[in-house]
Enzyme design. Structure first.
Site, mmCIF file in Angstrom:
data_model
loop_
_atom_site.group_PDB
_atom_site.id
_atom_site.type_symbol
_atom_site.label_atom_id
_atom_site.label_comp_id
_atom_site.label_asym_id
_atom_site.label_seq_id
_atom_site.Cartn_x
_atom_site.Cartn_y
_atom_site.Cartn_z
ATOM 1 N N TYR A 30 6.091 -12.176 1.644
ATOM 2 C CA TYR A 30 5.949 -11.471 2.932
ATOM 3 C C TYR A 30 6.904 -12.083 3.969
ATOM 4 C CZ TYR A 30 3.901 -10.368 7.492
ATOM 5 O OH TYR A 30 3.725 -9.981 8.796
ATOM 6 N N LYS A 73 10.293 -10.610 6.102
ATOM 7 C CA LYS A 73 10.538 -10.639 7.546
ATOM 8 C C LYS A 73 11.876 -11.323 7.839
ATOM 9 C CE LYS A 73 6.877 -8.390 8.714
ATOM 10 N NZ LYS A 73 6.978 -7.016 9.246
ATOM 11 N N SER A 132 7.757 -11.837 11.969
ATOM 12 C CA SER A 132 6.518 -12.617 11.875
ATOM 13 C C SER A 132 6.819 -14.105 11.932
ATOM 14 C CB SER A 132 5.827 -12.283 10.550
ATOM 15 O OG SER A 132 4.831 -13.243 10.266
#
Ligand SMILES: NC(=O)c1ccc[n+]([C@@H]2O[C@H](COP(=O)([O-])OP(=O)(O)OC[C@H]3O[C@@H](n4cnc5c(N)ncnc54)[C@H](O)[C@@H]3O)[C@@H](O)[C@H]2O)c1
Length: 288
Positions: free
Chosen positions: A144, A148, A116
């Site tokens: 998050y 990644k 991402s």
């Protein structure tokens, strides 16, 4: 498009196959003649008439059975927003290691991983019109984003240690159409998403690479070099929507906020990153 070296795998496993990004990728893979094994915690109503394995990627025996017989894996399953650390750790980090570990043990040699833009979300937007390189160092803006960055590190490890061919696609903003001023730069159209993942399966040599997942946006600040190197030729440009998003009559809420103008991660780099709803978190909690 596919080059003369075409090495497309025949049987591809797809984790997170019930999600929105998968719905772009599945038709592109089927059109190229591949057989698919779709893996997800849930089976969607639209199942594309292909083979499905309903399993949680953190259930290693079930995952291993689901991956068996495939020669490549596209890994999309995960929490796609900010969440509590224990859930991010379990699903996005441990889950990614489970996918790569099971794949390697089964002799699967190729993996395409959904990274991402938020792995590098605190990267400042270049002021001089320059573009951020595909392999710009990680600067995660959320747990998050950290997951990644870990996904990319795991990909690097499985390439160097076990010789797997690994492509990490740093997806920017995959939406049907661009939704706000920022997406004039970061939009990835559904059609381009399908083409990108197909190209990522089709390469001349074994390697490890990080590639931006973005359309051919006039206002893009993300490099197109990594995509070009794997034969990705995006067709869509968010500029078509510019009059609705930044024109004189565009709603104020769509205009670029401060963080949209500072960091490539936009609102995920703000103090209020988008999170899972409590109900979504409860569903994930059941797997921990
Ligand atoms: N859509 C975007 O703009 C975007 C941008 C950057 C990165 N990504 C990444 O791409 C991937 C797919 O994103 P999406 O937008 O399709 O998200 P999505 O939420 O629509 O799909 C994710 C899928 O993963 C499945 N899943 C979640 N936990 C699982 C588990 N433990 N075991 C098995 N399946 C599980 C869910 O059921 C869901 O079908 C994600 O990894 C996301 O982080 C997406």
């Amino acid at each position: 498009m596919s080059g003369p070296w075409v090495q497309l795998p025949q049987r591809v496993a797809l984790t997170g196959a019930a999600g929105s990004l998968a719905s772009d990728i599945i038709p592109a893979l089927l059109a190229s003649g591949m057989e698919l094994r779709c893996i997800d915690r849930v089976r969607p109503e639209r199942d594309f008439d292909v083979e499905w394995a309903v399993c949680d990627i953190t259930d290693r025996p079930a995952l291993s059975a689901a991956l068996s017989g495939c020669d490549a894996v596209i890994h999309l399953a995960g929490i796609p927003l900010e969440d509590d650390w224990d859930r991010i750790l379990k699903v996005n980090i441990d889950g990614t290691q489970a996918v790569l570990d099971c794949a390697q043990r089964l002799g699967i040699t190729k993996a395409v991983l959904a990274s991402s833009i938020h792995a590098a979300g605190f990267t400042p937007i270049p002021a001089d019109g320059a573009r951020v390189p595909d392999e710009t160092p990680v600067r995660p803006n959320t747990f998050y984003g950290v997951s990644k960055a870990a996904l990319e590190a795991l990909g690097s490890y499985y390439h160097d240690r076990h010789g797997m061919d690994i492509t990490c696609l740093r997806i920017a903003s995959r939406f049907e159409t661009p939704r706000d001023a920022r997406m004039l730069s970061t939009w990835l159209s559904p059609a381009d998403a399908g083409a990108l993942f197909l190209q990522a399966l089709d390469k001349p040599s074994n390697g490890y690479r990080i590639v931006w997942g973005v359309s051919a946006n006039t206002r893009s600040y993300l490099s197109a070099a990594g995509g070009t190197a794997i034969g990705y030729e995006p067709q869509d440009d968010a500029e078509l929507w510019a009059p609705d998003l930044v024109g004189p009559g565009a709603p104020e809420t769509l205009q670029a906020a401060d963080w949209d103008q500072q960091f490539i991660g936009g609102i995920f780099s703000s103090p209020f990153p988008p999170r899972h709803t409590p109900q979504q978190s409860t569903e994930i909690q059941e797997t921990i």
